[in-house]
Scaffold this active site. Structure first.
Site, PDB file in Angstrom:
ATOM      1  N   HIS A  92      -1.129  -0.006  -9.942  1.00  0.00           N
ATOM      2  CA  HIS A  92      -1.722  -0.944  -8.973  1.00  0.00           C
ATOM      3  C   HIS A  92      -2.286  -2.190  -9.677  1.00  0.00           C
ATOM      4  CE1 HIS A  92      -3.791  -1.210  -4.781  1.00  0.00           C
ATOM      5  NE2 HIS A  92      -3.536  -2.416  -5.257  1.00  0.00           N
ATOM      6  N   GLU A 122      -3.880   7.132  -4.723  1.00  0.00           N
ATOM      7  CA  GLU A 122      -4.200   6.594  -6.062  1.00  0.00           C
ATOM      8  C   GLU A 122      -5.524   7.139  -6.570  1.00  0.00           C
ATOM      9  OE1 GLU A 122      -4.005   2.342  -5.725  1.00  0.00           O
ATOM     10  OE2 GLU A 122      -1.963   2.432  -5.000  1.00  0.00           O
ATOM     11  N   ARG A 148       0.865  -1.184   0.000  1.00  0.00           N
ATOM     12  CA  ARG A 148       0.000   0.000   0.000  1.00  0.00           C
ATOM     13  C   ARG A 148       0.897   1.228   0.000  1.00  0.00           C
ATOM     14  NH1 ARG A 148      -3.405  -2.736  -1.657  1.00  0.00           N
ATOM     15  NH2 ARG A 148      -5.441  -3.202  -0.760  1.00  0.00           N
TER      16      ARG A 148
HETATM   17  C1  DGY Z   1      -5.882  -6.121  -3.024  1.00  0.00           C
HETATM   18  O1  DGY Z   1      -6.416  -7.195  -3.257  1.00  0.00           O
HETATM   19  O2  DGY Z   1      -5.948  -5.567  -1.929  1.00  0.00           O
HETATM   20  C2  DGY Z   1      -5.149  -5.503  -4.154  1.00  0.00           C
HETATM   21  O3  DGY Z   1      -4.208  -4.584  -3.735  1.00  0.00           O
HETATM   22  C3  DGY Z   1      -6.137  -4.836  -5.091  1.00  0.00           C
HETATM   23  O4  DGY Z   1      -6.664  -3.718  -4.472  1.00  0.00           O
END
Ligand code: DGY
Length: 316
Positions: free
Chosen positions: A283, A265, A236
């Site tokens: 992402h 994001e 993250r």
């Molecule tokens: C998740 O599964 O958390 C990925 O980062 C997609 O948001």
């Protein structure tokens, strides 16, 4: 038999959306504003299931508008946008989709690591721009060795462990930092993240997001990683102090960074666009056809299990 009534906070995959519409009565949640309020006022009390995602999340305020809610099914492994404690306080189980995405996320961590170390995207730009054939020739700069190098992993959950397994194929020395040593893991534990960063050639962030890990990778950690080191983040954006990262990259106090995630994001700090010592992705760590289909299936399976009176397949 009447179908259970769902609120769908975000469109998933066409096949999954079709399956939801086939088995349930689905209301789509409009973006914040009067339309959303009107839908919740009209249908909120009918809804027993909420479909959301790691991106769309949910909060306690939404749960307050759904007095008969019994189950939540989220697409994704991330819990940082899901108010799981608020759901638990209402005895509402929360399904999510771990495991099925572990391999693809770990694969992408290595893709990013190789990309930044061996300057793969930069090489691609060099060829496309005709610089390989330019006269007088402009030499392409050397990259850095991956095989046999030192890999520091921040967070050794399922994904961190899958990254560590891949590293053995590259004969890398692996150490990790986490809140506490992982049980049954033979890798060396680093209690201090700055020490891990000082030791590592590559520091890969694979810990969960949320307040407890916010800016865990701060200016001090980046300083310790230094010019010999590369940061890879597939977790993250909030785990890294992005402003400190941008400054370190601009001042060439860090070897480089390869990022799949950002603090706000889809906003990416524009200062990064001008730098060659970064690789930037939108992402996509879990975004393969196979994995996204498996995630969608898990969303459906968690709901089906609940409405059949069974425990969810994977609950947070
Ligand atoms: C998740 O599964 O958390 C990925 O980062 C997609 O948001």
């Amino acid at each position: 038999m009447t179908k259970p009534v769902l609120l769908q906070a975000i469109g998933l995959l066409p096949d999954v959306d079709r399956a939801l519409a086939e088995h349930y009565t689905v209301h789509r949640l409009p973006p914040a504003g009067p339309e959303r309020d009107a839908l919740l006022a009209r249908h909120g009390h009918e809804i027993t299931g909420l479909v959301t995602s790691a991106r769309a999340g949910f909060d306690a305020a939404l749960l307050d508008r759904l007095p008969r809610l019994q189950v939540i099914s989220s697409f994704g492994v991330g819990l940082d946008t899901l108010d799981v404690p608020a759901a638990k306080a209402r005895a509402i189980p929360v399904g999510y989709t771990p495991d099925v995405l572990t391999d693809c996320v770990a694969d992408l961590a290595f893709g990013l690591l190789l990309s930044i170390a061996r300057r793969i995207p930069e090489g691609d730009r060099y060829v496309r721009a005709g610089r390989w054939t330019q006269q007088p020739p402009v030499a392409f700069p050397f990259g850095r060795r991956v095989s046999g190098a030192r890999l520091g992993i921040v967070g050794l959950g399922r994904i961190g462990q899958a990254i560590a397994r891949r590293a053995t194929g590259f004969d890398m020395a692996v150490r990790y930092h986490a809140r506490r040593p992982a049980e049954g893991v033979a890798l060396e534990f680093a209690p201090q993240l700055t020490e891990l960063a000082r030791w590592a050639d590559y520091l890969v962030v694979s810990t969960s997001g949320g307040p407890s890990t916010r800016h865990l990778v701060d200016a001090q950690v980046l300083e310790a990683l230094g010019t010999k080191g590369f940061l890879v983040n597939i977790a993250r954006g909030t785990v890294v102090d992005e402003a400190a990262l941008v400054r370190a990259l601009q001042d060439k106090r860090l070897g480089g960074a390869a990022l799949d995630v950002f603090e706000r994001e889809p906003e990416v700090p524009p200062a990064l666009f001008a730098l060659d010592n970064v690789v930037l992705l939108p992402h996509i760590a879990s975004a393969t056809v196979e994995t996204r289909a498996a995630m969608g299936q898990r969303v459906l399976d968690n709901l089906a299990a609940f409405y059949a009176g069974q425990p969810l397949v994977t609950a947070a």
